[in-house]
Design a protein around this motif. Structure first.
Motif, short mmCIF file in Angstrom:
data_model
loop_
_atom_site.label_atom_id
_atom_site.label_comp_id
_atom_site.label_asym_id
_atom_site.label_seq_id
_atom_site.Cartn_x
_atom_site.Cartn_y
_atom_site.Cartn_z
N ALA A 1 0.23 8.93 12.67
CA ALA A 1 1.44 8.38 12.07
C ALA A 1 1.39 6.87 12.24
N GLY A 2 2.23 6.19 11.48
CA GLY A 2 2.22 4.74 11.49
C GLY A 2 2.74 4.15 12.79
N LEU A 3 2.15 3.03 13.19
CA LEU A 3 2.59 2.31 14.38
C LEU A 3 4.03 1.85 14.18
N TYR B 1 -1.77 4.27 12.98
CA TYR B 1 -2.44 3.41 12.01
C TYR B 1 -1.54 2.23 11.68
N GLN B 2 -2.15 1.15 11.24
CA GLN B 2 -1.41 0.01 10.69
C GLN B 2 -1.61 -0.09 9.19
N ASP B 3 -2.71 0.41 8.71
CA ASP B 3 -3.05 0.39 7.29
C ASP B 3 -3.14 1.83 6.81
N ARG B 4 -2.28 2.21 5.88
CA ARG B 4 -2.25 3.60 5.43
C ARG B 4 -3.60 4.07 4.88
N THR C 1 0.82 -1.22 0.00
CA THR C 1 0.00 0.00 0.00
C THR C 1 0.85 1.27 0.00
N SER C 2 2.15 1.13 -0.17
CA SER C 2 3.05 2.29 -0.04
C SER C 2 3.39 2.87 -1.41
N LEU C 3 2.39 3.42 -2.08
CA LEU C 3 2.56 4.05 -3.37
C LEU C 3 3.58 5.19 -3.28
N PRO C 4 4.58 5.31 -4.17
CA PRO C 4 4.87 4.49 -5.35
C PRO C 4 5.93 3.42 -5.10
N PHE C 5 6.21 3.11 -3.85
CA PHE C 5 7.29 2.17 -3.53
C PHE C 5 6.86 0.72 -3.71
#
Length: 289
Positions: free
Chosen positions: A162-164, A192-195, A57-61
């Motif tokens: 921010a992400g966990l 969050y765990q899911d962006r 889910t880490s667009l564009p990576f």
């Protein structure tokens, strides 16, 4: 707007960014891609399949191919394929929640985490890193910046997400403590765990700001009209692949493969195809602490 040096956040940022210093061990030489020699170069990897952890889910990576959702594409995914093809071993992508990928590496459930992972000394106590790029962070907020957030100094009393397990949540906690010490309201923090859930919280204005990779913020705002990238901070972050402690052969293979795809131009082509700046590319470096 760029982060303004000299404010009361500078000590926090300085410590996070510069903690990288003097811990680098670089690959000694650039070896060409010779996948047919894997058995002699890296005998412990011959006949193995490398399991690469990504969240998808880490667009564009890394993200799911719109034409084939079973396929993971993106700069990190394509780079992993190129590097391990150079080494001479196949890869299999394993998707999961981002915060669970590094523990999965440490426990041996996957071989590497290749998913926009920032180096910190604390993380290097758990896994080793093979660095390959630099990066920066930025804010992401609702279109129009309704709270007029111009820098990290403006976050006191705001609702931030921010992400966990990320650098950003640690930074928010430090900033919130500074707010309270200065007699200002604390930052209301959410993880969050899911962006995708974080983006929805910004779109519906349940939070005021998200701290994340500047590249991800730019990419997602191009797809979601209610989101807008904001001020930048934490320049010069180092990004790497996580490998379990003690897997020195895999680390060397990664460093050698990265050096080779940098030297032959493949990494630049991958970066350009996903609109990333090739000047961010770093010579591969193995960090164990």
């Amino acid at each position: 707007m760029m982060y303004r040096p000299g404010n009361w956040c500078s000590a926090v940022l300085f410590g996070i960014v510069l903690s990288f210093a003097a811990t680098v061990a670089r690959a000694d030489e650039v070896k060409p891609c010779e996948p047919d020699k894997v058995a002699t170069r890296y005998p412990g990897l011959a006949g193995k399949t490398i399991h690469v952890g990504q969240d998808g889910t880490s667009l564009p990576f890394n993200f799911r191919d719109p034409k084939n959702p079973e396929n993971i594409i993106g700069s990190d995914a394509d780079l992993a394929r190129a590097v391990f093809a150079c080494v001479g071993v196949p890869v299999e992508f394993v998707t999961g929640i981002w915060s669970g990928l590094m523990p999965a590496v440490a426990a041996g459930r996957i071989d590497v985490m290749w998913d926009v992972l920032y180096y910190t000394p604390e993380r290097a106590k758990v896994v080793d890193f093979v660095l390959y790029s630099t990066m920066a962070d930025s804010a992401l907020y609702h279109k129009g910046n309704p709270k007029n957030l111009q820098s990290l100094d403006d976050l006191c009393g705001m609702r931030a997400i921010a992400g966990l397990g990320t650098i950003e949540i640690v930074l928010l906690q430090d900033l919130s403590n500074k707010c309270v010490a200065a007699g200002k309201p604390a930052i209301e923090m959410t993880t969050y765990q899911d962006r995708s859930s974080a983006w929805q919280m910004i779109e519906t204005e349940r939070v005021d700001v998200m701290l994340s990779s500047a590249v991800i913020a730019k990419a997602i705002s191009a797809e979601k009209p209610l989101l807008e990238p904001g001020f930048s901070f934490l320049p010069g972050i180092k990004v790497g692949v996580a490998v379990a402690k003690g897997r020195t052969e895999l680390e060397q293979a990664l460093a050698d493969g990265l050096a080779a795809v940098q030297a032959n131009g493949d990494m630049v082509k991958i970066y350009q195809s996903y609109k990333l700046d090739p000047s961010w590319i770093l010579p591969p470096a193995i960090l164990t602490k």
